[in-house]
Design a protein around this motif. Sequence first.
Motif, short mmCIF file in Angstrom:
data_model
loop_
_atom_site.label_atom_id
_atom_site.label_comp_id
_atom_site.label_asym_id
_atom_site.label_seq_id
_atom_site.Cartn_x
_atom_site.Cartn_y
_atom_site.Cartn_z
N GLN A 9 0.83 -1.21 0.00
CA GLN A 9 0.00 0.00 0.00
C GLN A 9 0.87 1.26 0.00
O GLN A 9 0.61 2.22 -0.74
CB GLN A 9 -0.92 0.00 1.22
CG GLN A 9 -2.00 -1.05 1.16
CD GLN A 9 -2.74 -1.20 2.48
OE1 GLN A 9 -2.18 -0.93 3.54
NE2 GLN A 9 -4.01 -1.62 2.41
N VAL A 10 1.90 1.27 0.83
CA VAL A 10 2.78 2.44 0.92
C VAL A 10 3.47 2.69 -0.42
O VAL A 10 3.53 3.82 -0.91
CB VAL A 10 3.82 2.24 2.05
CG1 VAL A 10 4.90 3.31 1.98
CG2 VAL A 10 3.13 2.26 3.40
N LEU A 11 3.99 1.62 -1.01
CA LEU A 11 4.71 1.77 -2.28
C LEU A 11 3.78 2.25 -3.39
O LEU A 11 4.15 3.08 -4.22
CB LEU A 11 5.35 0.44 -2.67
CG LEU A 11 6.56 0.00 -1.83
CD1 LEU A 11 6.88 -1.46 -2.07
CD2 LEU A 11 7.77 0.87 -2.14
N THR A 12 2.58 1.70 -3.40
CA THR A 12 1.62 2.10 -4.43
C THR A 12 1.24 3.57 -4.31
O THR A 12 1.16 4.30 -5.30
CB THR A 12 0.36 1.22 -4.35
OG1 THR A 12 0.73 -0.15 -4.42
CG2 THR A 12 -0.59 1.53 -5.51
N GLU A 13 1.00 4.00 -3.07
CA GLU A 13 0.57 5.38 -2.85
C GLU A 13 1.73 6.37 -2.98
O GLU A 13 1.59 7.45 -3.56
CB GLU A 13 -0.09 5.50 -1.48
CG GLU A 13 -1.40 4.72 -1.39
CD GLU A 13 -1.89 4.57 0.04
OE1 GLU A 13 -1.27 5.19 0.94
OE2 GLU A 13 -2.88 3.84 0.26
N ARG A 14 2.88 6.02 -2.44
CA ARG A 14 4.00 6.96 -2.42
C ARG A 14 4.60 7.16 -3.81
O ARG A 14 4.94 8.26 -4.20
CB ARG A 14 5.08 6.50 -1.44
CG ARG A 14 6.28 7.44 -1.35
CD ARG A 14 7.28 6.94 -0.32
NE ARG A 14 6.68 6.89 1.01
CZ ARG A 14 7.30 6.38 2.09
NH1 ARG A 14 8.51 5.85 1.95
NH2 ARG A 14 6.71 6.36 3.26
N TYR A 15 4.75 6.08 -4.53
CA TYR A 15 5.44 6.16 -5.81
C TYR A 15 4.47 6.06 -7.00
O TYR A 15 4.91 6.05 -8.15
CB TYR A 15 6.49 5.05 -5.93
CG TYR A 15 7.60 5.20 -4.92
CD1 TYR A 15 8.66 6.07 -5.15
CD2 TYR A 15 7.57 4.47 -3.73
CE1 TYR A 15 9.69 6.20 -4.22
CE2 TYR A 15 8.59 4.60 -2.79
CZ TYR A 15 9.64 5.47 -3.04
OH TYR A 15 10.64 5.61 -2.12
N HIS A 16 3.17 5.97 -6.68
CA HIS A 16 2.17 5.77 -7.73
C HIS A 16 2.58 4.62 -8.65
O HIS A 16 2.60 4.73 -9.87
CB HIS A 16 1.99 7.06 -8.56
CG HIS A 16 1.60 8.22 -7.72
ND1 HIS A 16 0.36 8.36 -7.15
CD2 HIS A 16 2.31 9.32 -7.33
CE1 HIS A 16 0.30 9.48 -6.45
NE2 HIS A 16 1.48 10.08 -6.54
N HIS A 17 2.99 3.53 -7.99
CA HIS A 17 3.53 2.38 -8.72
C HIS A 17 2.51 1.84 -9.71
O HIS A 17 1.34 1.68 -9.40
CB HIS A 17 3.93 1.27 -7.73
CG HIS A 17 5.32 0.78 -7.95
ND1 HIS A 17 5.77 0.35 -9.16
CD2 HIS A 17 6.36 0.66 -7.09
CE1 HIS A 17 7.03 -0.03 -9.04
NE2 HIS A 17 7.41 0.15 -7.78
N ASP A 18 2.96 1.56 -10.89
CA ASP A 18 2.11 1.01 -11.94
C ASP A 18 1.76 -0.43 -11.60
O ASP A 18 2.63 -1.31 -11.58
CB ASP A 18 2.86 1.08 -13.28
CG ASP A 18 2.00 0.60 -14.45
OD1 ASP A 18 0.83 0.24 -14.20
OD2 ASP A 18 2.50 0.61 -15.58
N VAL A 19 0.48 -0.69 -11.31
CA VAL A 19 0.08 -2.04 -10.92
C VAL A 19 0.07 -3.00 -12.10
O VAL A 19 -0.11 -4.21 -11.92
CB VAL A 19 -1.32 -2.03 -10.25
CG1 VAL A 19 -1.27 -1.32 -8.91
CG2 VAL A 19 -2.36 -1.41 -11.16
N ASN A 20 0.25 -2.49 -13.30
CA ASN A 20 0.32 -3.34 -14.48
C ASN A 20 1.73 -3.43 -15.06
O ASN A 20 1.91 -3.82 -16.21
CB ASN A 20 -0.64 -2.84 -15.57
CG ASN A 20 -2.09 -3.15 -15.23
OD1 ASN A 20 -2.40 -4.24 -14.78
ND2 ASN A 20 -2.97 -2.18 -15.43
N LEU A 21 2.72 -3.06 -14.25
CA LEU A 21 4.09 -3.17 -14.77
C LEU A 21 4.45 -4.63 -14.97
O LEU A 21 3.83 -5.54 -14.42
CB LEU A 21 5.08 -2.48 -13.84
CG LEU A 21 5.34 -3.06 -12.44
CD1 LEU A 21 6.35 -4.18 -12.49
CD2 LEU A 21 5.85 -1.97 -11.50
N VAL A 22 5.45 -4.86 -15.77
CA VAL A 22 5.92 -6.22 -16.05
C VAL A 22 7.29 -6.40 -15.43
O VAL A 22 8.21 -5.62 -15.71
CB VAL A 22 5.98 -6.48 -17.57
CG1 VAL A 22 6.54 -7.87 -17.86
CG2 VAL A 22 4.59 -6.33 -18.19
#
Length: 458
Positions: free
Chosen positions: A69-82
Amino acid sequence: METMNCKSLAVPPARTCTPGSTGMSELPGAGTGKLRISSKLDPEHPLAARAPTARFYTALVTGDLRSLQVLTERYHHDVNLVFEISKNELQWQVKSQASIGLSGLWALEERRELSTPLCLAARHGHPDCLHHLLRHGADPNLAPGGQGPLHEACRAGHSDCVGLLLEYRAEPNLRSNEGTAPLHLCTTPDSLGCARLLLRHGAAVDLPSEAAGDTALHVAARHGLCDHAHLYLRRQARVDTRNAREETALGILCGQAPGMGEDSLQLFRLLSAHGASMDARDESWRSPLHRACGAANAELVRLLLRRGADPNAVDYDGVSPLGWALQGAASHRDLRPHLTIQLLLNHGSQKIWPPAFVKVLKSCAGVPEVIEVLFNSYSQIPVSQEWVKAVPEEVFQQHQPFYESLFGLAGTARCLQHLCRSAIRTNFGSKCHSLIPLLPVPKALRDFLLLEPEGVVL
């Protein structure tokens, strides 16, 4: 690119080895060195320079929802990255096949795998992480490495992950790069819930895999999954559907080793109750009885014969079920192959041509019960000096009482007791199995008439 050691993950790494450290007694295996994780982002992508890819990967594999959750919110991590996952592994490279075993050497190879956050969470069974990714727009059908999240979840038997993916419109019939749908990967008892969910969401029960042409019922038969098969048959799976090699589910089941025990018997009864053909032939014209005899599966042979399987059917090469049983007897000594041969002979199987008996001696000398049962099925068969030469000296010493009694019959007639047995068996023909047990005689005499081995030849 971030590089991390595989020991930093909360998953067991492969066994490490040092080249040259393996002796002939050790089995070849793989060792793992560094595990390199990188994202397949374009260098111009704004996340390429600052996204902590390895931490993101670790959170997915270990199920660390808070970090995810932290990584997704802080870095706006692309959840569809490969992810591109590279492993340096020591692989055993075979140089030659010698009579004493494999020879070769250890060679370092790099293995690469493409995966997605959803695939990793599904593979490792983390539904909370999976839900988080799906809520943030992860594509449930993205499969850059050839396997989608549903494939991964079904292979591992994670029904909670399968349910989530299907709720977010994962395609239940999506084929992998190997041509398999998720239902084909339900191969363990734990995957029954996955199979139920897939069918509830529109999975095609009779969809064949692209290469082998297996349906879900074929897969269930191969793995002895009676509950799965029952589920598929309730969903109108066709019991005698053929795969690419013209095999039915019953044919596949009968070709398996008897190790599945009661599960295989229950599955047999289930398929039989749904009308499975006892004499369905595959591309080599082998019937289920051929297969069960080749596997020395006496219990399945018994059930097949009771349901009318033909003991004298021949395959494309002209081999009968008895021939298959004799060919596999030496390699199935622990399965008591003489039981299969007894069943066939008591159900009217034609005996082998007498001059060919020496070939049976050569291949089955180490299983004297097989020799005794087959020999006693003839009223009279000449014992020649060639038979003596066919039995290796060490085998003769190991089973000396039996072979002395057998070779002692050279040039003599069989005893009256045996001749009476032969007369009764000839009269009963293919009904020996059902009529002899009805005779009002002691059990020992019934066993004698049914060719039960005694360890010596009279």
